[in-house]
Design a protein around this motif. Sequence first.
Motif, PDB file in Angstrom:
ATOM      1  N   LEU A 131      22.230 -67.388 -51.461  1.00  0.00           N
ATOM      2  CA  LEU A 131      21.561 -67.265 -50.160  1.00  0.00           C
ATOM      3  C   LEU A 131      20.752 -68.523 -49.867  1.00  0.00           C
ATOM      4  O   LEU A 131      20.777 -69.050 -48.744  1.00  0.00           O
ATOM      5  CB  LEU A 131      20.671 -66.027 -50.160  1.00  0.00           C
ATOM      6  CG  LEU A 131      19.848 -65.785 -48.879  1.00  0.00           C
ATOM      7  CD1 LEU A 131      20.764 -65.585 -47.677  1.00  0.00           C
ATOM      8  CD2 LEU A 131      18.922 -64.593 -49.056  1.00  0.00           C
ATOM      9  N   LEU A 132      20.031 -69.025 -50.888  1.00  0.00           N
ATOM     10  CA  LEU A 132      19.251 -70.248 -50.688  1.00  0.00           C
ATOM     11  C   LEU A 132      20.152 -71.459 -50.440  1.00  0.00           C
ATOM     12  O   LEU A 132      19.811 -72.361 -49.648  1.00  0.00           O
ATOM     13  CB  LEU A 132      18.364 -70.504 -51.907  1.00  0.00           C
ATOM     14  CG  LEU A 132      17.204 -69.511 -52.121  1.00  0.00           C
ATOM     15  CD1 LEU A 132      16.504 -69.801 -53.437  1.00  0.00           C
ATOM     16  CD2 LEU A 132      16.227 -69.580 -50.952  1.00  0.00           C
ATOM     17  N   CYS A 133      21.293 -71.498 -51.108  1.00  0.00           N
ATOM     18  CA  CYS A 133      22.232 -72.616 -50.885  1.00  0.00           C
ATOM     19  C   CYS A 133      22.730 -72.629 -49.447  1.00  0.00           C
ATOM     20  O   CYS A 133      22.817 -73.686 -48.803  1.00  0.00           O
ATOM     21  CB  CYS A 133      23.423 -72.508 -51.843  1.00  0.00           C
ATOM     22  SG  CYS A 133      23.011 -72.927 -53.553  1.00  0.00           S
ATOM     23  N   PHE A 134      23.107 -71.425 -48.940  1.00  0.00           N
ATOM     24  CA  PHE A 134      23.556 -71.355 -47.546  1.00  0.00           C
ATOM     25  C   PHE A 134      22.442 -71.798 -46.586  1.00  0.00           C
ATOM     26  O   PHE A 134      22.676 -72.540 -45.630  1.00  0.00           O
ATOM     27  CB  PHE A 134      24.014 -69.934 -47.207  1.00  0.00           C
ATOM     28  CG  PHE A 134      25.349 -69.568 -47.788  1.00  0.00           C
ATOM     29  CD1 PHE A 134      26.466 -70.353 -47.570  1.00  0.00           C
ATOM     30  CD2 PHE A 134      25.494 -68.414 -48.574  1.00  0.00           C
ATOM     31  CE1 PHE A 134      27.698 -70.003 -48.107  1.00  0.00           C
ATOM     32  CE2 PHE A 134      26.718 -68.063 -49.111  1.00  0.00           C
ATOM     33  CZ  PHE A 134      27.823 -68.866 -48.881  1.00  0.00           C
ATOM     34  N   LEU A 135      21.247 -71.364 -46.859  1.00  0.00           N
ATOM     35  CA  LEU A 135      20.133 -71.683 -45.950  1.00  0.00           C
ATOM     36  C   LEU A 135      19.703 -73.141 -46.056  1.00  0.00           C
ATOM     37  O   LEU A 135      19.315 -73.753 -45.057  1.00  0.00           O
ATOM     38  CB  LEU A 135      18.939 -70.764 -46.256  1.00  0.00           C
ATOM     39  CG  LEU A 135      19.128 -69.284 -45.894  1.00  0.00           C
ATOM     40  CD1 LEU A 135      17.924 -68.469 -46.340  1.00  0.00           C
ATOM     41  CD2 LEU A 135      19.352 -69.125 -44.384  1.00  0.00           C
ATOM     42  N   CYS A 136      19.763 -73.733 -47.264  1.00  0.00           N
ATOM     43  CA  CYS A 136      19.319 -75.126 -47.396  1.00  0.00           C
ATOM     44  C   CYS A 136      20.258 -76.086 -46.676  1.00  0.00           C
ATOM     45  O   CYS A 136      19.879 -77.227 -46.370  1.00  0.00           O
ATOM     46  CB  CYS A 136      19.157 -75.522 -48.868  1.00  0.00           C
ATOM     47  SG  CYS A 136      20.704 -75.835 -49.737  1.00  0.00           S
ATOM     48  N   SER A 137      21.498 -75.633 -46.385  1.00  0.00           N
ATOM     49  CA  SER A 137      22.404 -76.497 -45.618  1.00  0.00           C
ATOM     50  C   SER A 137      21.872 -76.762 -44.205  1.00  0.00           C
ATOM     51  O   SER A 137      22.223 -77.758 -43.566  1.00  0.00           O
ATOM     52  CB  SER A 137      23.801 -75.884 -45.544  1.00  0.00           C
ATOM     53  OG  SER A 137      23.779 -74.659 -44.841  1.00  0.00           O
ATOM     54  N   LEU A 138      20.998 -75.845 -43.723  1.00  0.00           N
ATOM     55  CA  LEU A 138      20.394 -76.052 -42.398  1.00  0.00           C
ATOM     56  C   LEU A 138      19.458 -77.256 -42.373  1.00  0.00           C
ATOM     57  O   LEU A 138      19.176 -77.803 -41.302  1.00  0.00           O
ATOM     58  CB  LEU A 138      19.642 -74.793 -41.967  1.00  0.00           C
ATOM     59  CG  LEU A 138      20.493 -73.523 -41.797  1.00  0.00           C
ATOM     60  CD1 LEU A 138      19.612 -72.328 -41.471  1.00  0.00           C
ATOM     61  CD2 LEU A 138      21.541 -73.731 -40.698  1.00  0.00           C
TER      62      LEU A 138
END
Length: 857
Positions: free
Chosen positions: A640-647
Amino acid sequence: MTDPSQLPYKHYQTGDLIIGAIVSQFNCLFDEISFSDHPRRKLVDDLIIMPKNYQHVLSMVFAMKEISENPEILPNVSLGFQIYDSYVNARMTQQNTLKLLSTSEKLVPNFKCEKQKKLISVIGGHDSEISLQMATHLGIYKIPQIAYCVLAPVMNVKTQLPSFYRMVPNEEQQYRGIALLLQHLQWTWVGVIASDNDNGEKFLQTLIPMLSQHNICITSSTKLPALSQVMKAESSDGTMEIINPLMARAISLITSKINVYVVNAEPQTTNCLKWLVYFSIVLEGISETSIGKVWVMTAQWDFSSLTVHRYLDIQLFHGALSFAIHSNKVLGFPKYLQNLYPHLQTGDDFLRIFWEKAFDCSFSDMNEDKESRDTCTGVEKLDSLAGIFFEMDMTGQSYSIYNAVHTIAYVLHKIYTSRPKRRAMMDKGKLASPNLQLFKLHLFLRSISFNNSAGDSVSFDENGELAAGFDIVNWVTFPNQSFSRVKVGWMDPQTLLDQELNINIEAITWHSIFKQVLPHALCNDNCLPGYRRQKKEEQPFCCYDCTPCPEGKFSEQKDMDDCFQCPEDKFPNKNKDQCLPKHLNFLSYSEPLGIALASLALSFSLLTALVLGIFVKNQNTPIIIANNRDLTYSLLVSLLLCFLCSLLFIGRPHAVTCYLRQTLFALAFSVAVSCVLAKTITVVLAFKATKPGTRLRKWVGKSLTKSILLGCSLIQASICTAWLCTAPPFPDLDMHSLPEEIIVECNESSVTMFYCVLGYLGFLAIVSLTVAFQARKLPDSFNEAKFITFSMLVFCSVWLSFVPSYLSTKGKYMVAVEIFSILSSCAGLLGCIYVPKCYTIILRPELNSRDQLIRKY
């Protein structure tokens, strides 16, 4: 033939002080003196008149009249004058100069008597040779000589001729003006016509280097003799040997493709040019209207003509440009000319012969052939004459003579007013005393400064030359032999350096063949903006090829020698003729690619959160318990953090986002891969521990997974901490990678640390893939090893393709590649590991039981 000593022409007026003058109205053809024969007295073969030059005489007389009528200038002192002609001949010039210096008409120099006329100054001559011939005598007596010749008689005038002054500016200014004019009009391929004498040679030696300095090429240089030399040749045996080459030159001039000629316009030479061109046109049958040339004349040009050229067409010189001695309209002069009649004038021997030649008539008392000419009435109007013969307004030379007379008068006035008042009252009328010392005249001449009646300032510079500039005149001719002179600019060296030349191109009337379009005088067409000049081999520097500017460079003007780089924040347009502002290049939330990636990241984040919710809800089911519930939650949270850090990679980079984007991504990914590695090792150890006699049983448990997770993550955290402490990333502008855009990016600062982070992630992924591959066939209904194997294959494939893709792209696409790699690798982990479990939990709950687990086992 006539005895030259008996030529009677002069104009005089008595006075207390005398101003002498030598003008050039007549041109005599003299026989050559042969020293093998007995000397003869009759040497003059013919007398040619230049009628317009009679205005020189009249301007002097008019100036004297103005001074005598103004009691404030010279009270109680009368000015007289004596005017002789030079006949454009050295012998006659020197003879008449000696007459000015003599007591009477007899040539008795160095003899004084009480009643001798007081000669205080001499005006003349019309050209430099005549001026020098006069100066050789006048300089001995220190008599001030004020010439109106355009060319100086010697190079260093003030040193060699200290009594010599000129009522014209220095000719160097004129030559510079010609160069600036040609440069301003972009005429770089011109011909030059000069006099075939010392003046012409000096003209060429001075002008040609100056033109070269201004990037102007001389394509041809022609020397023409004086007309008198040509006319002498007509009576000699070698006529055709002289005339034929001259005619060939004239035909070459009028038929060449050269559009612009610079002419050293001495009167004798320009008369020869007109004569040659006229007869060339007749011989070749060329239409005069089809001959289009732009003649750039020096200040000697006055569009005057000899009476023998009465019927020569002047249309060839329509649209000519010339430099001219500055002149202004003198009030009262036209009216004075209108009241000029031969029978009212006394003491003027020039007027009657001028009248006859100008009006092509003869007076009844003249012993000439009256049948061929009309009788002069004496009341003909001067304003009816064609402009080539006479003008009602002062020409530049006449204006110079007018100013010279007033200069002498103002000098005398200064001498008188500079005396103490008491003595001045006592010395009234004594200004004409023979004791008037000439050195005082020189002293006051050097510092004289006044405004004449036309409002122009008159003063001499340190070289004894008029402190002024030149006018630029456009000559417009008409079929009736009349013309109009239009002032279209000026050359003033006393102004700022880049403002010396001022010209109004729109006011110029060009020759009709050019159809009022600025004529071209180029070896080849101009190089347009976006191109640069490339010199042609073995050609003059004005001839060149035009080559396009190389990539990344531009030229915004015609005929640029080189192309230039745009400023860092700009780039050349398609035509390479100007620079456009570069656009900022970064992955924005407002563009389709940014929106798509942001939407994809949020979608995967929601999907991960949904999976996490399903697992929390079913946390006590066998399938979740069997696969280490804590590691499962940790992996889902890290994904979840990986997906969000792409932002963090989307939007304009700032200091905070640059500081966090790579480090957060590296830490989240390290936790995720560490979770996968811990899961895989736990599965392997679990099966190994079930074998009898194994010592691995003590390693199975939560402590091992926590150690693997924390240990692997701490190593990455240490690398990131070292990176941030030594050389942290920062926002930067890349001006050069993309030609039309400025890349707004996060500079990693230390490429080594960046690749250490990626390398460590790759190492963890490969270890996880290797372990999972070893455990893929373990007999467990809920064994994740085979799914981890697939997920790590996807993960490694993505990141192996990421490196070359990342290095081969620039700007926002490089960022997009990294975001895509993050999303696709995380999606691979999520899909390969959790989709089968969700399928079992949601769609096949009967498989999610302890019995199924034991049975399979």
